[in-house]
Design a protein around this motif. Sequence first.
Motif, PDB file in Angstrom:
ATOM      1  N   LEU A  61       0.834  -1.204   0.000  1.00 17.31           N
ATOM      2  CA  LEU A  61       0.000   0.000   0.000  1.00 17.31           C
ATOM      3  C   LEU A  61       0.868   1.253   0.000  1.00 17.31           C
ATOM      4  O   LEU A  61       0.672   2.170  -0.800  1.00 17.31           O
ATOM      5  N   LEU A  62       1.847   1.255   0.918  1.00 17.97           N
ATOM      6  CA  LEU A  62       2.705   2.440   1.039  1.00 17.97           C
ATOM      7  C   LEU A  62       3.571   2.621  -0.213  1.00 17.97           C
ATOM      8  O   LEU A  62       3.758   3.736  -0.696  1.00 17.97           O
ATOM      9  N   ALA A  63       4.080   1.490  -0.741  1.00 18.75           N
ATOM     10  CA  ALA A  63       4.934   1.592  -1.927  1.00 18.75           C
ATOM     11  C   ALA A  63       4.144   2.131  -3.110  1.00 18.75           C
ATOM     12  O   ALA A  63       4.645   2.971  -3.873  1.00 18.75           O
ATOM     13  N   SER A  64       2.902   1.688  -3.263  1.00 22.38           N
ATOM     14  CA  SER A  64       2.133   2.165  -4.417  1.00 22.38           C
ATOM     15  C   SER A  64       1.729   3.623  -4.213  1.00 22.38           C
ATOM     16  O   SER A  64       1.617   4.393  -5.168  1.00 22.38           O
ATOM     17  N   MET A  65       1.583   4.019  -2.939  1.00 22.28           N
ATOM     18  CA  MET A  65       1.340   5.418  -2.586  1.00 22.28           C
ATOM     19  C   MET A  65       2.502   6.314  -3.056  1.00 22.28           C
ATOM     20  O   MET A  65       2.330   7.391  -3.588  1.00 22.28           O
ATOM     21  N   LEU A  66       3.710   5.765  -2.819  1.00 25.34           N
ATOM     22  CA  LEU A  66       4.942   6.515  -3.081  1.00 25.34           C
ATOM     23  C   LEU A  66       5.065   6.925  -4.543  1.00 25.34           C
ATOM     24  O   LEU A  66       5.530   8.024  -4.858  1.00 25.34           O
ATOM     25  N   SER A  67       4.615   6.035  -5.430  1.00 24.34           N
ATOM     26  CA  SER A  67       4.822   6.302  -6.850  1.00 24.34           C
ATOM     27  C   SER A  67       3.643   7.053  -7.468  1.00 24.34           C
ATOM     28  O   SER A  67       3.701   7.460  -8.621  1.00 24.34           O
ATOM     29  N   LEU A  68       2.575   7.224  -6.695  1.00 25.91           N
ATOM     30  CA  LEU A  68       1.360   7.823  -7.254  1.00 25.91           C
ATOM     31  C   LEU A  68       1.557   9.243  -7.749  1.00 25.91           C
ATOM     32  O   LEU A  68       1.054   9.627  -8.800  1.00 25.91           O
ATOM     33  N   LEU A 100      -2.585   1.708 -16.483  1.00 25.90           N
ATOM     34  CA  LEU A 100      -2.097   0.358 -16.761  1.00 25.90           C
ATOM     35  C   LEU A 100      -0.565   0.352 -16.794  1.00 25.90           C
ATOM     36  O   LEU A 100       0.088  -0.521 -16.198  1.00 25.90           O
ATOM     37  N   ALA A 101       0.009   1.340 -17.474  1.00 26.73           N
ATOM     38  CA  ALA A 101       1.470   1.434 -17.540  1.00 26.73           C
ATOM     39  C   ALA A 101       2.036   1.642 -16.142  1.00 26.73           C
ATOM     40  O   ALA A 101       3.050   1.036 -15.771  1.00 26.73           O
ATOM     41  N   HIS A 102       1.373   2.467 -15.360  1.00 29.71           N
ATOM     42  CA  HIS A 102       1.819   2.729 -13.993  1.00 29.71           C
ATOM     43  C   HIS A 102       1.805   1.457 -13.165  1.00 29.71           C
ATOM     44  O   HIS A 102       2.713   1.201 -12.372  1.00 29.71           O
ATOM     45  N   TRP A 103       0.777   0.628 -13.378  1.00 28.71           N
ATOM     46  CA  TRP A 103       0.713  -0.625 -12.621  1.00 28.71           C
ATOM     47  C   TRP A 103       1.833  -1.572 -13.047  1.00 28.71           C
ATOM     48  O   TRP A 103       2.471  -2.218 -12.215  1.00 28.71           O
ATOM     49  N   ILE A 104       2.082  -1.631 -14.353  1.00 33.32           N
ATOM     50  CA  ILE A 104       3.168  -2.507 -14.831  1.00 33.32           C
ATOM     51  C   ILE A 104       4.508  -2.067 -14.233  1.00 33.32           C
ATOM     52  O   ILE A 104       5.349  -2.886 -13.871  1.00 33.32           O
ATOM     53  N   ILE A 105       4.677  -0.755 -14.094  1.00 36.47           N
ATOM     54  CA  ILE A 105       5.941  -0.228 -13.593  1.00 36.47           C
ATOM     55  C   ILE A 105       6.061  -0.391 -12.080  1.00 36.47           C
ATOM     56  O   ILE A 105       7.099  -0.765 -11.558  1.00 36.47           O
ATOM     57  N   SER A 106       4.980  -0.087 -11.355  1.00 35.34           N
ATOM     58  CA  SER A 106       5.122  -0.015  -9.903  1.00 35.34           C
ATOM     59  C   SER A 106       4.329  -1.083  -9.154  1.00 35.34           C
ATOM     60  O   SER A 106       4.612  -1.340  -7.992  1.00 35.34           O
ATOM     61  N   GLY A 107       3.366  -1.728  -9.791  1.00 37.33           N
ATOM     62  CA  GLY A 107       2.575  -2.734  -9.088  1.00 37.33           C
ATOM     63  C   GLY A 107       3.060  -4.149  -9.365  1.00 37.33           C
ATOM     64  O   GLY A 107       3.268  -4.950  -8.449  1.00 37.33           O
ATOM     65  N   LEU A 108       3.285  -4.439 -10.629  1.00 42.08           N
ATOM     66  CA  LEU A 108       3.682  -5.787 -11.028  1.00 42.08           C
ATOM     67  C   LEU A 108       4.993  -6.252 -10.373  1.00 42.08           C
ATOM     68  O   LEU A 108       5.077  -7.396  -9.906  1.00 42.08           O
ATOM     69  N   PRO A 109       6.018  -5.375 -10.278  1.00 40.59           N
ATOM     70  CA  PRO A 109       7.250  -5.812  -9.600  1.00 40.59           C
ATOM     71  C   PRO A 109       7.002  -6.236  -8.158  1.00 40.59           C
ATOM     72  O   PRO A 109       7.627  -7.178  -7.656  1.00 40.59           O
ATOM     73  N   LEU A 110       6.053  -5.565  -7.478  1.00 42.71           N
ATOM     74  CA  LEU A 110       5.739  -5.937  -6.096  1.00 42.71           C
ATOM     75  C   LEU A 110       5.140  -7.333  -6.042  1.00 42.71           C
ATOM     76  O   LEU A 110       5.480  -8.140  -5.168  1.00 42.71           O
ATOM     77  N   VAL A 111       4.249  -7.626  -6.993  1.00 45.45           N
ATOM     78  CA  VAL A 111       3.629  -8.944  -7.038  1.00 45.45           C
ATOM     79  C   VAL A 111       4.696 -10.017  -7.237  1.00 45.45           C
ATOM     80  O   VAL A 111       4.665 -11.074  -6.613  1.00 45.45           O
ATOM     81  N   LEU A 112       5.653  -9.737  -8.113  1.00 48.53           N
ATOM     82  CA  LEU A 112       6.666 -10.742  -8.451  1.00 48.53           C
ATOM     83  C   LEU A 112       7.646 -10.973  -7.309  1.00 48.53           C
ATOM     84  O   LEU A 112       8.107 -12.095  -7.096  1.00 48.53           O
ATOM     85  N   ILE A 113       7.958  -9.929  -6.555  1.00 48.80           N
ATOM     86  CA  ILE A 113       8.969 -10.061  -5.504  1.00 48.80           C
ATOM     87  C   ILE A 113       8.347 -10.553  -4.190  1.00 48.80           C
ATOM     88  O   ILE A 113       9.045 -11.058  -3.311  1.00 48.80           O
TER      89      ILE A 113
END
Lengths: 222, 206
Positions: A61-68, A100-113
Amino acid sequence: MFAALKCIIARDLTLALRHRSDVLTTVFFFIIVVSLFPLGVGPETDLLRSMAAGVVWVSALLASMLSLSRLFADDFNDGTLEQLLLTPQPLALIVFGKILAHWIISGLPLVLIAPLLGLQFGLGGDALMMLVLTLLLGTPVLSLIGAIGAALTLGLRGGGVLVSLLVLPLYIPVLIFGAGGVEATVSGMGAEGHLSLLGAMLILSLLLAPLASAAALRISVE
Amino acid sequence: MLNIVNLECVRGDRQLFSGLSFSLEEGSLLHVHGANGSGKTTLLRAIAGLVLPEDGAVEWGGKPARKLSEDFNRELIYMGHHYGLKFELTAYENLRVFARLSGFDISERSVELALKSMGLARCFELPVKVLSQGQKKRVSLARLLLQRSRLWILDEPFVALDVAGVSMLLEMIKEHVADGGMVILTTHQEVDVEVGKLQHLHLGEH
């Protein structure tokens, strides 16, 4: 129409690739915050296992906040946003592409790690699987809801703080069902209900968030 | 044809202009004059649809531009004080994004030609951030050559351009007007924009 969507996603991904530090900041923030908890709380396996889902989810939550704040701000500052508003494409579609691009950049890496980080907390295979699944359904919702807040606070002084106050309360349902799903799996109950609810939130926000962000952007650019 | 009907714009608490009406036919140029703060930029942004006017309407071919929205956007190029370019992308990439979002694809060759005629032959592969201010301006002006839009709204287009650049842009404007296009521009620089049908609008005097 899909050509425009593809074009805007490709544009934002290219920009992210040329500005790699921005992407890495989010991921490293996530990794560090999650890793601080075992150090602070101590190495008791049971305690760690019971709090794993909550810790990973709050950090996401906080990480996705950071990039918003960067979602629209860069385009706003160099004037490309007003040009995007003037293209003969539905603004909601362009906004959807950007989210969508924002999610690929900042959301998807979180899911993978996340599974790697879950291991630190001694989560089992099923729970790790569920962690990835809930994050996969939940992080797009975070990006979508966050986009509304980012669009509303665009160009305001102290917009970064304001956006957290605006958006974090709206993240609560996602947090509850995301973390709840993993905890249900850890304790041996099924998590289908949690997943269905997360899916419902995703569909609802997919439908409404681009429209709401587009309307907010029009006001902010004025 | 562009019709402005009874337009009124307010910035903050201050009324910039009200009851402003004029029309612009094909093949004509409107030169907007006015002191700093008289509302030139706001007028241009209101026509482009970026600012919602307090009252009145912008009509394109007899229909309100706001209703036409995307169809109106297809007819128009607005250039404001910002370059509207992504500094990390090259000139070619920037122009290609504009073209694709406007609904057509452009070949590398046509971009190359457009940049060459803007005097930027060697800047094709460079990220825009390493270009000078005047060169950046030229890159964004290259859109005028690539995109066949009928209405050009240019806010201070001569800023940052050198003498050669100014005369080149004037030439482009003349050609566009001669082809039946419409141009609305503001400028503080002394440039003679002598074209077919020239209209003047003075803001802040009524």
